[in-house]
Scaffold this motif. Sequence first.
Motif, short mmCIF file in Angstrom:
data_model
loop_
_atom_site.label_atom_id
_atom_site.label_comp_id
_atom_site.label_asym_id
_atom_site.label_seq_id
_atom_site.Cartn_x
_atom_site.Cartn_y
_atom_site.Cartn_z
N MET A 161 -9.97 -11.18 49.60
CA MET A 161 -8.92 -11.25 50.53
C MET A 161 -7.58 -11.14 49.65
O MET A 161 -6.58 -11.90 50.19
N THR A 162 -7.28 -10.22 48.94
CA THR A 162 -6.01 -10.27 47.95
C THR A 162 -6.10 -8.98 47.20
O THR A 162 -7.12 -8.17 47.35
N THR A 163 -5.10 -8.49 46.76
CA THR A 163 -5.25 -7.40 45.83
C THR A 163 -5.26 -7.89 44.36
O THR A 163 -5.50 -9.12 44.19
N PRO A 164 -5.79 -6.89 43.33
CA PRO A 164 -6.23 -7.27 42.09
C PRO A 164 -5.14 -8.46 41.21
O PRO A 164 -5.77 -9.15 40.56
N SER A 224 -17.92 -9.11 56.05
CA SER A 224 -16.96 -7.83 56.50
C SER A 224 -16.38 -8.06 57.94
O SER A 224 -15.17 -7.56 58.15
N VAL A 225 -17.06 -8.66 59.13
CA VAL A 225 -16.48 -8.90 60.13
C VAL A 225 -15.11 -9.82 59.85
O VAL A 225 -14.22 -9.56 60.50
N TYR A 226 -15.34 -10.81 58.85
CA TYR A 226 -14.09 -11.54 58.84
C TYR A 226 -12.90 -10.89 58.24
O TYR A 226 -11.64 -10.98 58.35
N ASP A 227 -13.39 -9.91 57.37
CA ASP A 227 -12.59 -9.29 56.59
C ASP A 227 -11.57 -8.34 57.77
O ASP A 227 -10.51 -8.56 57.83
N LEU A 239 -7.69 -9.33 58.68
CA LEU A 239 -6.79 -7.92 58.29
C LEU A 239 -5.84 -7.59 59.80
O LEU A 239 -4.67 -7.34 59.66
N CYS A 240 -6.71 -7.60 60.73
CA CYS A 240 -6.00 -7.44 62.12
C CYS A 240 -4.91 -8.37 62.21
O CYS A 240 -3.73 -8.14 62.68
N GLN A 241 -5.19 -9.71 62.07
CA GLN A 241 -4.15 -10.95 62.23
C GLN A 241 -3.17 -10.49 61.06
O GLN A 241 -2.01 -10.83 61.65
N MET A 242 -3.20 -10.28 59.88
CA MET A 242 -2.26 -9.97 58.95
C MET A 242 -1.40 -8.63 59.47
O MET A 242 -0.17 -8.94 59.34
#
Length: 299
Positions: A119-122, A165-168, A172-175
């Motif tokens: 849940m972040t970028t590299p 995957s579901v949490y992901d 992201l929807c919340q973000m």
Amino acid sequence: MNTDVTVLGLGPMGSALAGAFVAAGHRTTVWNRTPGKAEPLVRQGAREAGSAGEALAASPLTVVSLSTYEAVREVLHPAACGLAGRTLVNLTSGPPVCAREMDAWAGRAGAAYLDGVVMTTPSGIGSRDFLQLYAGSAAAFERHRETLTALGDATYVGADTALSSVYDTTLLCQMWSTLTGWLHSVVLIGADGPGGNVTATEYTEVANRWMDTVRSFMNTYAPQVDSGEYPSGDFPLDLHRSTMRILAHACELRGADTGMPELFSTLTERAIAAGHGGDSYARLVEFVRREGRPEATLS
């Protein structure tokens, strides 16, 4: 204890994962289908394997970060005989059904399986400020939790491998909802161009403090959603509607897009028309759901 770990796939994310393991003192073996990607990591202390099979054999824990699940299958299937008794952690993005299929395949190969999401970028890899979500074998997660914390805040979300995957998707929807609301607010306060009295930075300093209140609402409303009971306290939907009308007027004055305020108002008006004006904002969950929706599923 420092544990041996293998990383398969050295794109930007895979390289960051391997680098975090090396930095944490883990003996790290790396492999990539395209030669040359491992050189910077080797200079840091990683060992480059000559093949995917050799890489798997080097460690009890293998972390995979490739472009697609199809690529994961192409790499792992020829080396399946080397998976028995090992743990496979797949951090490749894909739909829930692929996670379940990979879990079943890994089980047939004799491996414990965890499906995860980063849940972040590299650039955020290695920081405990960022979530890493894992689903699948609880025993495998506990066995390798300390090693995985080298990547971030390792969080277990359940035995069903589809859950990561579901949490992901939902997070992201919340973000996106939060960031879009923040951008809308920046426009409303006049921080989106020259001549504004408030800068986006100034506004955000206040907004960050306000998020503590938003989190408080979420924590209050979550049990209401779970129970289907929506006591309003001193902030019923009728009062929300009055405040939303002020927001709509502000959007007109500022020339801001009205899509978000219209969504808030539409859901609230539907709930009030159905007789729920005295309920809390959490009641809207029943109106966010589409009528005639299919049965809930993780796949």
